[in-house]
Design an enzyme around this catalytic site. Structure first.
Site, PDB file in Angstrom:
ATOM      1  N   LYS A   1      27.763  53.400  46.307  1.00 38.66           N
ATOM      2  CA  LYS A   1      28.918  53.673  47.590  1.00 38.66           C
ATOM      3  C   LYS A   1      30.827  53.757  46.724  1.00 38.66           C
ATOM      4  O   LYS A   1      31.330  54.049  46.902  1.00 38.66           O
ATOM      5  CB  LYS A   1      28.858  53.007  48.964  1.00 38.66           C
ATOM      6  N   ASN A   2      30.484  51.904  46.117  1.00 38.34           N
ATOM      7  CA  ASN A   2      31.755  51.432  46.228  1.00 38.34           C
ATOM      8  C   ASN A   2      32.511  52.069  44.641  1.00 38.34           C
ATOM      9  O   ASN A   2      33.415  52.257  43.995  1.00 38.34           O
ATOM     10  CB  ASN A   2      31.373  50.144  45.858  1.00 38.34           C
TER      11      ASN A   2
ATOM     12  N   CYS B   1      39.780  41.402  57.644  1.00 33.82           N
ATOM     13  CA  CYS B   1      38.768  42.182  57.831  1.00 33.82           C
ATOM     14  C   CYS B   1      36.753  41.098  57.842  1.00 33.82           C
ATOM     15  O   CYS B   1      37.724  40.216  57.884  1.00 33.82           O
ATOM     16  CB  CYS B   1      38.543  43.519  57.215  1.00 33.82           C
TER      17      CYS B   1
ATOM     18  N   ARG C   1      41.710  39.191  53.136  1.00 35.47           N
ATOM     19  CA  ARG C   1      41.721  40.093  51.907  1.00 35.47           C
ATOM     20  C   ARG C   1      43.216  40.890  52.061  1.00 35.47           C
ATOM     21  O   ARG C   1      43.643  41.918  52.031  1.00 35.47           O
ATOM     22  CB  ARG C   1      41.298  41.514  52.290  1.00 35.47           C
TER      23      ARG C   1
ATOM     24  N   ASP D   1      28.616  40.613  46.782  1.00 37.20           N
ATOM     25  CA  ASP D   1      27.606  42.174  47.686  1.00 37.20           C
ATOM     26  C   ASP D   1      26.024  41.873  47.929  1.00 37.20           C
ATOM     27  O   ASP D   1      25.727  42.228  48.604  1.00 37.20           O
ATOM     28  CB  ASP D   1      28.510  43.228  47.126  1.00 37.20           C
TER      29      ASP D   1
ATOM     30  N   ARG E   1      27.069  52.383  56.261  1.00 39.77           N
ATOM     31  CA  ARG E   1      28.340  52.182  55.623  1.00 39.77           C
ATOM     32  C   ARG E   1      27.765  52.301  54.452  1.00 39.77           C
ATOM     33  O   ARG E   1      28.647  52.858  53.547  1.00 39.77           O
ATOM     34  CB  ARG E   1      29.431  51.376  55.687  1.00 39.77           C
TER      35      ARG E   1
HETATM   36  C1  EPZ Z   1      35.426  45.582  46.468  1.00 38.01           C
HETATM   37  O1  EPZ Z   1      36.770  45.111  47.227  1.00 38.01           O
HETATM   38  C2  EPZ Z   1      34.233  46.453  46.571  1.00 38.01           C
HETATM   39  N1  EPZ Z   1      34.957  47.598  47.866  1.00 38.01           N
HETATM   40  C3  EPZ Z   1      34.040  45.001  47.613  1.00 38.01           C
HETATM   41  O2  EPZ Z   1      32.805  46.110  47.966  1.00 38.01           O
HETATM   42  C4  EPZ Z   1      33.584  43.853  46.850  1.00 38.01           C
HETATM   43  O3  EPZ Z   1      32.658  42.692  47.414  1.00 38.01           O
HETATM   44  C5  EPZ Z   1      34.621  43.657  45.978  1.00 38.01           C
HETATM   45  O4  EPZ Z   1      35.051  44.542  45.350  1.00 38.01           O
HETATM   46  C6  EPZ Z   1      34.501  42.586  45.199  1.00 38.01           C
HETATM   47  O5  EPZ Z   1      33.603  42.876  44.048  1.00 38.01           O
HETATM   48  C7  EPZ Z   1      35.046  48.844  47.160  1.00 38.01           C
HETATM   49  O6  EPZ Z   1      34.725  48.324  45.958  1.00 38.01           O
HETATM   50  C8  EPZ Z   1      35.393  49.672  48.168  1.00 38.01           C
HETATM   51  P1  EPZ Z   1      38.706  42.338  44.455  1.00 38.01           P
HETATM   52  P2  EPZ Z   1      37.931  44.429  46.651  1.00 38.01           P
HETATM   53  O7  EPZ Z   1      40.182  43.404  45.577  1.00 38.01           O
HETATM   54  O8  EPZ Z   1      38.380  45.798  45.620  1.00 38.01           O
HETATM   55  C9  EPZ Z   1      42.199  39.332  46.440  1.00 38.01           C
HETATM   56  C10 EPZ Z   1      31.284  46.587  49.689  1.00 38.01           C
HETATM   57  O9  EPZ Z   1      30.960  44.819  51.118  1.00 38.01           O
HETATM   58  N2  EPZ Z   1      42.788  40.043  46.203  1.00 38.01           N
HETATM   59  O10 EPZ Z   1      38.177  42.430  44.018  1.00 38.01           O
HETATM   60  O11 EPZ Z   1      39.351  45.011  47.849  1.00 38.01           O
HETATM   61  C11 EPZ Z   1      40.806  39.166  47.560  1.00 38.01           C
HETATM   62  O12 EPZ Z   1      41.094  39.402  48.571  1.00 38.01           O
HETATM   63  C12 EPZ Z   1      32.891  45.597  49.496  1.00 38.01           C
HETATM   64  O13 EPZ Z   1      30.664  47.112  48.955  1.00 38.01           O
HETATM   65  C13 EPZ Z   1      44.286  39.623  46.776  1.00 38.01           C
HETATM   66  O14 EPZ Z   1      44.029  38.671  46.541  1.00 38.01           O
HETATM   67  O15 EPZ Z   1      37.707  43.594  45.967  1.00 38.01           O
HETATM   68  C14 EPZ Z   1      39.450  38.999  46.490  1.00 38.01           C
HETATM   69  O16 EPZ Z   1      39.414  37.039  47.313  1.00 38.01           O
HETATM   70  C15 EPZ Z   1      32.687  44.656  50.671  1.00 38.01           C
HETATM   71  N3  EPZ Z   1      45.378  40.573  46.194  1.00 38.01           N
HETATM   72  C16 EPZ Z   1      38.905  39.252  45.352  1.00 38.01           C
HETATM   73  O17 EPZ Z   1      41.415  39.164  45.066  1.00 38.01           O
HETATM   74  C17 EPZ Z   1      44.910  41.800  45.979  1.00 38.01           C
HETATM   75  O18 EPZ Z   1      45.650  42.684  45.982  1.00 38.01           O
HETATM   76  C18 EPZ Z   1      38.810  40.373  44.376  1.00 38.01           C
HETATM   77  O19 EPZ Z   1      39.023  41.223  45.789  1.00 38.01           O
HETATM   78  C19 EPZ Z   1      43.857  42.256  45.059  1.00 38.01           C
HETATM   79  C20 EPZ Z   1      42.353  41.628  45.714  1.00 38.01           C
END
Ligand code: EPZ
Length: 429
Positions: A22-23, A120, A125, A314, A406
């Site tokens: 999915k991701n 969420c 996030r 995850d 999902r």
């Molecule tokens: C991706 O989310 C995945 N989603 C998530 O999977 C996964 O948990 C996550 O990466 C971490 O591996 C998809 O690929 C669709 P990040 P993403 O940006 O890209 C902070 C699942 O269950 N951050 O790597 O949104 C954020 O809050 C899902 O399949 C900022 O502060 O995650 C987090 O603490 C849920 N500012 C950290 O970075 C930003 O602009 C890493 O999040 C962006 C992120």
């Protein structure tokens, strides 16, 4: 609304095939916006998030044709010279990763309005890094009525140093910079397989991204309105999180499960930890087998979640379910989404004992879990409840199962084929 009824305890036994990731699929579908030619993506999992993304692409003006195969779908996607560059709140709030359309729409069409996603179940996030990328590449960005309103005549390459690793921000930066004028250097990027695959897809479409799989990327911008594109089908990689979830379920139930269509190399840290807990794991090229049949007592193993190749956030909730029945105390330190512990309260309804202090969860093992009705709160939390339900004595009802739909293709059918007693029922039945 559906719920899952699980009668435990189960001992999983058999073979399960992993679906497309999915991701990985989500950014790959979005990347198709950049291509001059139509793009064909194969091995898409049949999941509500994929249906949603395809609908979003149609909403944005893409021609999308879906081809249903036995257990997966393919999509042919074509974006012409005009598009409807607006992703409103109504769409983005349903799936946060919709924010990813911002970069490619801006890069190709010069303007875009995208709603900010908001928080969420797994935390606040923020999307500040996504905003920073657009600015660094030369776009004007206003925030108005909760939307990013972004414009730019021609994006310009730049150096972007990420303060911490973000999967989505790395993907956004790649998808934007490939059409910028000049060179972009990205430092401290995600090396998650899903990001690397998106980069490979962009390169097949004509982008010039160097260093994929390392912490720094150099992107030579195409200095044109589109990438030339490829007529070749692009397959989605197997879902490492789905594979890992079945691996943990096999270990937790004392079962023996062969997981096929997988890339074991994407799960080295999980396989290491499973072995540390006392379980046998045999690894092949595109399959691996978890054998917990002769395990008398599960050893507690501490984990810390981290960007790839660290332990994936995850799989944190699923690992917690497993550690509830380990022979002793273990800790989990959640370093990616620091409040991602919403499953704890529900696991405790099944008899788990977990103490939370900041980012650390202390799991008091040796628990005899007992079935109860529980409520899924997000995708991976639901998976942890299903694993706990398989382990628990008696009946567990997992409500709000749409969360699990999902991200886990036909989870009830797959578990049924492994010998679990599991049924999908309608609320009120
Ligand atoms: C991706 O989310 C995945 N989603 C998530 O999977 C996964 O948990 C996550 O990466 C971490 O591996 C998809 O690929 C669709 P990040 P993403 O940006 O890209 C902070 C699942 O269950 N951050 O790597 O949104 C954020 O809050 C899902 O399949 C900022 O502060 O995650 C987090 O603490 C849920 N500012 C950290 O970075 C930003 O602009 C890493 O999040 C962006 C992120």
């Amino acid at each position: 609304m559906d719920y899952l009824l699980i009668k435990g305890p189960a001992v999983l036994d058999g073979t399960v095939a992993v679906s497309g990731s999915k991701n990985a699929a989500l950014p790959m579908l979005v990347a198709s916006i950049l291509s001059k030619k139509f793009v064909q993506i194969t091995n898409l999992p049949r999941l509500s998030d994929i249906d949603f993304t395809l609908k979003l692409l149609v909403e944005l003006g893409g021609n999308v044709r879906m081809i249903r195969e036995n257990n997966s779908i393919s999509a042919n996607i074509e974006f012409k010279d005009t598009a409807h560059c607006v992703a409103p709140y109504d769409l983005v709030r349903k799936m946060r990763s919709s924010i990813l359309v911002m970069g490619p729409l801006l890069a190709r069409y010069g303007h875009v309005t995208v709603s900010m996603p908001g928080g969420c179940a797994i935390g606040a996030r923020p999307v500040d890094l996504h905003e920073m990328i657009m600015r660094k590449l030369g776009a004007d960005i206003d925030v108005s009525d909760g939307n990013f309103v972004v414009k730019c005549k021609k994006l310009k390459g730049s150096e972007i140093v990420f303060p911490f690793v973000s999967v989505g921000a790395t993907q956004a930066a790649m998808m934007t910079a490939v059409l910028a004028k000049g060179t972009t250097v990205l430092k401290n990027v995600s090396t998650e397989p899903e990001t690397v695959e998106t980069g490979h897809m962009l390169n097949k479409m004509g982008a010039k991204i160097h260093g994929l799989g390392t912490e720094n990327l150099i992107i030579d911008g195409a200095d044109s309105d589109t990438l030339p594109g490829t007529g070749d089908p692009i397959p989605v990689i197997p879902d490492r999180i789905e594979a890992g979830t079945y691996a943990i379920a096999a270990a937790a139930t004392g079962g023996k499960v062969r997981i096929t269509n997988a890339i074991p190399g994407h799960l080295e840290i999980l396989i290491y930890n499973l072995r540390e807990s006392g379980v046998k794991v045999d690894v092949g090229d595109n399959h691996f087998t978890v054998d917990a049949g002769s395990v008398k007592s599960i050893k507690p193993v501490d984990i810390i979640t981290a960007p790839y190749p660290g332990f994936p956030t995850d799989l944190q909730a699923q690992w917690m379910s497993y550690m509830c029945i380990a022979d002793g105390i273990s800790t989990i330190d959640e370093q990616i989404f620091k409040n991602r512990y919403i499953h704890v309260g529900e696991l405790m309804r099944l008899g788990a004992r977990v103490k939370l202090s900041g980012t650390v969860a202390t799991v008091l093992g040796n628990r005899k879990l007992k079935g109860a009705p529980v409520m899924a709160t997000d995708l991976r939390a639901s998976a942890s409840l299903v694993i706990a339900g398989l382990v628990a004595d008696g009946q567990t009802e997992v409500h709000r199962v749409y969360h699990i739909d999902r991200g886990y293709e036909r989870i009830d059918e797959k578990l049924l084929s492994l010998g679990a007693e599991i049924e999908r029922l309608r609320e009120g039945d």
